[in-house]
Write a protein that holds these residues in place. Sequence first.
Motif, PDB file in Angstrom:
ATOM      1  N   GLN A  31      -5.526  -3.031   6.443  1.00  0.00           N
ATOM      2  CA  GLN A  31      -4.437  -3.722   7.156  1.00  0.00           C
ATOM      3  C   GLN A  31      -4.955  -4.921   7.946  1.00  0.00           C
ATOM      4  O   GLN A  31      -4.241  -5.904   8.121  1.00  0.00           O
ATOM      5  N   ILE A  60      -6.435   7.873   3.498  1.00  0.00           N
ATOM      6  CA  ILE A  60      -6.042   6.725   4.319  1.00  0.00           C
ATOM      7  C   ILE A  60      -7.196   6.215   5.187  1.00  0.00           C
ATOM      8  O   ILE A  60      -6.981   5.347   6.033  1.00  0.00           O
ATOM      9  N   LEU A  88      -7.497   2.560   5.501  1.00  0.00           N
ATOM     10  CA  LEU A  88      -6.259   1.814   5.759  1.00  0.00           C
ATOM     11  C   LEU A  88      -6.318   0.860   6.955  1.00  0.00           C
ATOM     12  O   LEU A  88      -5.874  -0.293   6.842  1.00  0.00           O
ATOM     13  N   THR A  91       2.824  -1.343   4.168  1.00  0.00           N
ATOM     14  CA  THR A  91       2.388   0.043   3.974  1.00  0.00           C
ATOM     15  C   THR A  91       3.573   1.000   3.960  1.00  0.00           C
ATOM     16  O   THR A  91       4.418   0.965   4.854  1.00  0.00           O
ATOM     17  N   VAL A 150       0.875  -1.178   0.000  1.00  0.00           N
ATOM     18  CA  VAL A 150       0.000   0.000   0.000  1.00  0.00           C
ATOM     19  C   VAL A 150       0.908   1.222   0.000  1.00  0.00           C
ATOM     20  O   VAL A 150       1.727   1.398   0.914  1.00  0.00           O
TER      21      VAL A 150
END
Length: 236
Positions: free
Chosen positions: A78, A71, A74, A85, A61
């Motif tokens: 994750q 984000i 995110l 990342t 990412v």
Amino acid sequence: MRQLTEHIYGILRYGGNLNYYVIVNGDAVTVVDIGLSEKDVDILEKSLTQIGRSLDDVRYVLITHAHPDHIGGLPALQQRTNAHTMIHRLDAPVLRGEQPVSLPKTEDLPFFSRLIAPFVKDSVPAARVDSELNDGDVLDEILPGLRVVHLPGHSYGQVGYWLEAERLLIGGDVMMRILGRLRMPLRPASPDWETCKRSIGKVADMDVDKLLLGHGKPIMQKAEVEIRELAEKQGV
Ligand SMILES: [Zn+2]
Ligand SMILES: [Zn+2]
């Protein structure tokens, strides 16, 4: 999801007003930014199915800058993948939740921007950072020749990802394309306005053909014409 080049796809939401991108290189899938919220991870998952891939294939990412509209998804991404990342080292502390988002002082803003300023968020959902990037880093593992270009001003660690062979820049919010025209980034969200202008000057010198932004439909040829126009208007 729209295929833009051999390796790059765009997820263009709200008519291209909120975008993130997918890079496919053999087995490796990379996501560049991930929208506003967990819903964007669902949208990403569906989009990957269209090209016979899944969230399990997401290996990297790349983040252009630590603002909530880039984000927001995110933490969920994750949780649902093991993706590595990466973000510029100056925005990494913001993403980790160690620093607030840097915003300009309200008293330094022109009148109209002052009206919007209270609506700009100064925090982002915290997430893990696996690698901190620097200007000039080359990310061959993602796509041969893909280079990190530091384009600060809108955030201190805002970067573009530059593919010189195709003269293609994934530019984050270094500029926006609103109502069919390239414009400066959102001023009340940009802590250093003079540096924003210098970054636009830097992009103008790069001779960009294809410009893929966070906000606005991608320009798929001769972007340099519009970029130079904006740079000239800003005197850079
Ligand atoms: Zn931004
Ligand atoms: Zn943005």
